[in-house]
Design a protein around this motif. Structure first.
Motif, PDB file in Angstrom:
ATOM      1  N   GLN A  19       7.725   8.628  -3.814  1.00  0.00           N
ATOM      2  CA  GLN A  19       7.530   9.837  -3.005  1.00  0.00           C
ATOM      3  C   GLN A  19       6.618   9.545  -1.823  1.00  0.00           C
ATOM      4  OE1 GLN A  19       5.913  13.094  -5.235  1.00  0.00           O
ATOM      5  NE2 GLN A  19       7.482  12.921  -6.836  1.00  0.00           N
ATOM      6  N   MET A  20       5.598   8.752  -2.101  1.00  0.00           N
ATOM      7  CA  MET A  20       4.614   8.479  -1.065  1.00  0.00           C
ATOM      8  C   MET A  20       5.180   7.559   0.007  1.00  0.00           C
ATOM      9  SD  MET A  20       1.262   7.999  -3.493  1.00  0.00           S
ATOM     10  CE  MET A  20       0.042   8.083  -2.211  1.00  0.00           C
ATOM     11  N   THR A  21       6.164   6.767  -0.360  1.00  0.00           N
ATOM     12  CA  THR A  21       6.737   5.843   0.624  1.00  0.00           C
ATOM     13  C   THR A  21       7.863   6.509   1.407  1.00  0.00           C
ATOM     14  OG1 THR A  21       8.246   4.956  -1.048  1.00  0.00           O
ATOM     15  CG2 THR A  21       6.175   3.812  -0.712  1.00  0.00           C
ATOM     16  N   ARG A  59       0.207   6.708   9.321  1.00  0.00           N
ATOM     17  CA  ARG A  59       0.825   6.315   8.058  1.00  0.00           C
ATOM     18  C   ARG A  59       0.179   5.010   7.600  1.00  0.00           C
ATOM     19  NH1 ARG A  59       5.578   6.827   5.010  1.00  0.00           N
ATOM     20  NH2 ARG A  59       6.410   4.856   4.201  1.00  0.00           N
ATOM     21  N   ASP A  60      -0.139   4.978   6.328  1.00  0.00           N
ATOM     22  CA  ASP A  60      -0.743   3.792   5.751  1.00  0.00           C
ATOM     23  C   ASP A  60       0.296   2.677   5.746  1.00  0.00           C
ATOM     24  OD1 ASP A  60      -2.919   3.304   2.897  1.00  0.00           O
ATOM     25  OD2 ASP A  60      -1.923   1.818   4.152  1.00  0.00           O
ATOM     26  N   PRO A  61       0.003   1.537   6.375  1.00  0.00           N
ATOM     27  CA  PRO A  61       0.993   0.460   6.405  1.00  0.00           C
ATOM     28  C   PRO A  61       1.365  -0.040   5.013  1.00  0.00           C
ATOM     29  CG  PRO A  61      -1.135  -0.289   7.263  1.00  0.00           C
ATOM     30  CD  PRO A  61      -1.224   1.184   7.093  1.00  0.00           C
ATOM     31  N   LEU A  62       0.466   0.186   4.064  1.00  0.00           N
ATOM     32  CA  LEU A  62       0.766  -0.220   2.687  1.00  0.00           C
ATOM     33  C   LEU A  62       2.051   0.447   2.199  1.00  0.00           C
ATOM     34  CD1 LEU A  62      -0.178  -1.625   0.036  1.00  0.00           C
ATOM     35  CD2 LEU A  62      -1.447   0.440  -0.478  1.00  0.00           C
ATOM     36  N   LEU A  63       2.285   1.665   2.648  1.00  0.00           N
ATOM     37  CA  LEU A  63       3.429   2.431   2.171  1.00  0.00           C
ATOM     38  C   LEU A  63       4.749   1.926   2.718  1.00  0.00           C
ATOM     39  CD1 LEU A  63       1.884   6.004   2.329  1.00  0.00           C
ATOM     40  CD2 LEU A  63       2.029   4.454   0.386  1.00  0.00           C
ATOM     41  N   ASP A  64       4.679   0.965   3.624  1.00  0.00           N
ATOM     42  CA  ASP A  64       5.908   0.382   4.144  1.00  0.00           C
ATOM     43  C   ASP A  64       6.464  -0.694   3.223  1.00  0.00           C
ATOM     44  OD1 ASP A  64       4.654   0.577   7.534  1.00  0.00           O
ATOM     45  OD2 ASP A  64       5.913   1.973   6.403  1.00  0.00           O
ATOM     46  N   LEU A  65       5.661  -1.094   2.245  1.00  0.00           N
ATOM     47  CA  LEU A  65       6.139  -2.088   1.284  1.00  0.00           C
ATOM     48  C   LEU A  65       7.108  -1.433   0.305  1.00  0.00           C
ATOM     49  CD1 LEU A  65       2.739  -3.840   0.449  1.00  0.00           C
ATOM     50  CD2 LEU A  65       4.513  -4.636   2.038  1.00  0.00           C
ATOM     51  N   GLU A  66       7.779  -2.272  -0.453  1.00  0.00           N
ATOM     52  CA  GLU A  66       8.637  -1.758  -1.521  1.00  0.00           C
ATOM     53  C   GLU A  66       7.768  -1.035  -2.543  1.00  0.00           C
ATOM     54  OE1 GLU A  66      12.085  -2.458  -0.025  1.00  0.00           O
ATOM     55  OE2 GLU A  66      11.952  -1.797  -2.118  1.00  0.00           O
ATOM     56  N   PRO A  67       8.238   0.074  -3.079  1.00  0.00           N
ATOM     57  CA  PRO A  67       7.415   0.815  -4.057  1.00  0.00           C
ATOM     58  C   PRO A  67       6.936  -0.047  -5.213  1.00  0.00           C
ATOM     59  CG  PRO A  67       9.308   2.129  -3.394  1.00  0.00           C
ATOM     60  CD  PRO A  67       9.492   0.778  -2.766  1.00  0.00           C
ATOM     61  N   SER A  68       7.805  -0.910  -5.708  1.00  0.00           N
ATOM     62  CA  SER A  68       7.376  -1.723  -6.853  1.00  0.00           C
ATOM     63  C   SER A  68       6.250  -2.669  -6.430  1.00  0.00           C
ATOM     64  CB  SER A  68       8.570  -2.513  -7.406  1.00  0.00           C
ATOM     65  OG  SER A  68       9.125  -3.337  -6.379  1.00  0.00           O
ATOM     66  N   GLU A  69       6.343  -3.181  -5.211  1.00  0.00           N
ATOM     67  CA  GLU A  69       5.297  -4.085  -4.731  1.00  0.00           C
ATOM     68  C   GLU A  69       3.994  -3.332  -4.522  1.00  0.00           C
ATOM     69  OE1 GLU A  69       5.349  -7.262  -4.701  1.00  0.00           O
ATOM     70  OE2 GLU A  69       3.286  -7.358  -3.936  1.00  0.00           O
TER      71      GLU A  69
END
Lengths: 193, 274
Positions: free
Chosen positions: A184-186, B4-14
């Motif tokens: 959701q957050m992504t 937007r936090d750049p971390l959130l651009d990674l794959e969710p599992s990562e």
């Protein structure tokens, strides 16, 4: 499955009182060996950074007072169990008082980290805490102990006083919720916490 | 507008793996660990000092009683001493002030000991400091109970921590009266014990009478009863001490203080008449 020393006081036969020096050594070792773990557990269970030192200290005060009853080798399980219940108490207190606590970063900047690295570290932990806060409390406890502290399921079962099967099922549900929340957050347009 | 936090651009599992790895490496501040070390050292040291208050009784026991009884006496007093020492450690003290918060007990304020088991007549020690260590927190939800075999243990037992003083509640009378009450009880008994240490049995008996009046259902009434027996002996009221001792041993035979009471009464018989 061993009891990891978590027995009622009346069930434990009285042992001879250890000399004060030996007790102090054991109490200090308890803190030295486990303070980081208890700190982490309480943080991940929702205790804000402004409160966690007091809460962690109280956990060790409790353990020190019952040191004679804790079987050698079972100290960590005892501490974890106490920390779980303390964190739950803190959470209930917040809900009752309906106050919103803002977490301020603890004064634990490592000299090895640059300010940018420290900032990134704090943001990631804040993100993690946001995700964990969406989990149901019983799922959060199991997730923290299994995934972050990497405790084996039987030990988690003893700490949380639930069957091993319940640990497994809660962990599955916790992982699913955790991953769903991150997805959701992504989602596009999501702002940083 | 927050970026937007750049971390959130990674794959969710990562992202999940990265966050968990980050959490695993978190360390408590060194200063916090040091303060905790100082605190527990102070508690153990305080317990050792408090045990010295009753050193006379234990010394006499060692001379006249079998080793087993003497050890039981030390254990019984040690438990009480540790309780009192821990409470003492939580009182306001001079010296470095632990970082406090308005929400939790801290060592820099007058706060009670963490918790008490509310059935002292059945528990092995007069007072437990950590109901949190024995409280059940892992009761299964109703769905889990339906889907799994019932636990052998009583999973519906009331959560002791909910009823007694949780350690992390603000320690004000308004919000945690049980914990404040326990503090007053401990203080009252500590005053009586101090009087005995000064050989002022009369004051100790008056203070114990005050305790009975102020805490008719006190959590420490077993401790108070044992202390009264000792005070009566010191005051020369042996007949009354023996009567109370007999009643004590009948009602609290499993208490660790029972051995202490037996030793006190036998010591008085073996020693010179008051």
């Amino acid at each position: 499955m061993s009891d990891f020393g978590l027995t009622l006081n009346r069930e434990v036969p009285h042992e001879p009182a250890a000399p004060a020096g030996e007790l102090e050594l054991r109490a200090r070792a308890l803190v030295s060996d486990n303070f980081d773990f208890i700190w982490r557990v309480m943080r991940r269970l929702g205790v804000p950074e402004s409160e966690v030192e007091d809460a962690a200290q109280q956990v060790f005060i409790v353990a020190t007072s019952r040191l004679a009853e804790i079987r050698p080798g079972a100290e960590r399980s005892f501490l974890y169990g106490t920390a779980l219940r303390a964190a739950a108490t803190i959470r209930r207190g917040w809900q009752r008082r309906r106050r919103r606590f803002t977490s301020e970063p603890a004064d634990c900047v490592s000299p090895q980290r640059t300010p940018d690295e420290e900032f990134e570290r704090q943001r990631q932990l804040a993100l993690l805490d946001e995700v964990l806060s969406t989990l149901e409390p019983e799922l959060r406890e199991v997730f923290v102990l299994c995934e972050i502290e990497e405790l084996p399921a039987p030990e988690v079962a003893t700490i949380a006083r639930i069957p091993v099967g319940t640990v497994a099922s809660r962990l599955r549900r916790a992982r699913r919720s955790f991953n769903d929340k991150i997805k959701q957050m992504t989602a596009p347009g999501r702002r940083a916490p | 507008m927050t970026a937007r936090d750049p971390l959130l651009d990674l794959e969710p599992s990562e992202i999940g793996r990265l966050l968990i790895r980050r959490a695993r490496t978190e360390r408590a501040p060194a200063e916090a660990r040091q303060r905790a070390l100082s605190k527990v050292s102070g508690i153990v040291a305080g317990a050792a000092a408090a045990s010295g208050v009753s050193a006379q009784a234990s010394a006499l026991a060692a001379k006249s009683m079998p080793w087993l009884f003497a050890k039981s006496l030390v254990v019984g007093m040690g438990t009480s001493a540790l309780l009192l020492a821990t409470t003492q450690a939580l009182r306001p003290q001079a010296g470095p002030v632990v970082r406090t918060s308005p929400m939790l007990i801290t060592s820099a304020r007058a706060v009670p000991a963490p918790a008490v088991i509310g059935r002292p007549e059945t528990s092995a020690a007069p007072v437990e400091l950590s109901s949190l260590a024995t409280a059940k927190s892992g009761a299964q939800t109703r769905n889990e109970q339906r889907s799994q075999r019932p636990l052998a243990r009583n999973i519906s037992a009331p959560r002791v921590a909910d009823q007694l003083s949780p350690i992390a509640e603000p320690m004000t009378n308004e919000l945690n009266p049980a914990a404040a009450e326990l503090t007053r009880e401990v203080t009252a008994l500590q005053d009586a014990r101090s009087s005995l240490a000064r050989d002022d049995a009369g004051s100790a008996l008056r203070q114990l009478s005050d305790y009975d009046r102020d805490f008719p259902a006190g959590a420490l009434r077993i401790e108070a009863a044992a202390l009264r027996i000792e005070a009566l002996l010191r005051a020369g009221q042996r007949t009354r001490a023996e009567a109370l001792g007999s009643s004590f041993l009948q009602n609290h035979a499993e208490s660790p203080l029972a051995a202490r009471v037996r030793v006190l009464l036998k010591i008085d018989r073996a020693g010179s008449a008051p």
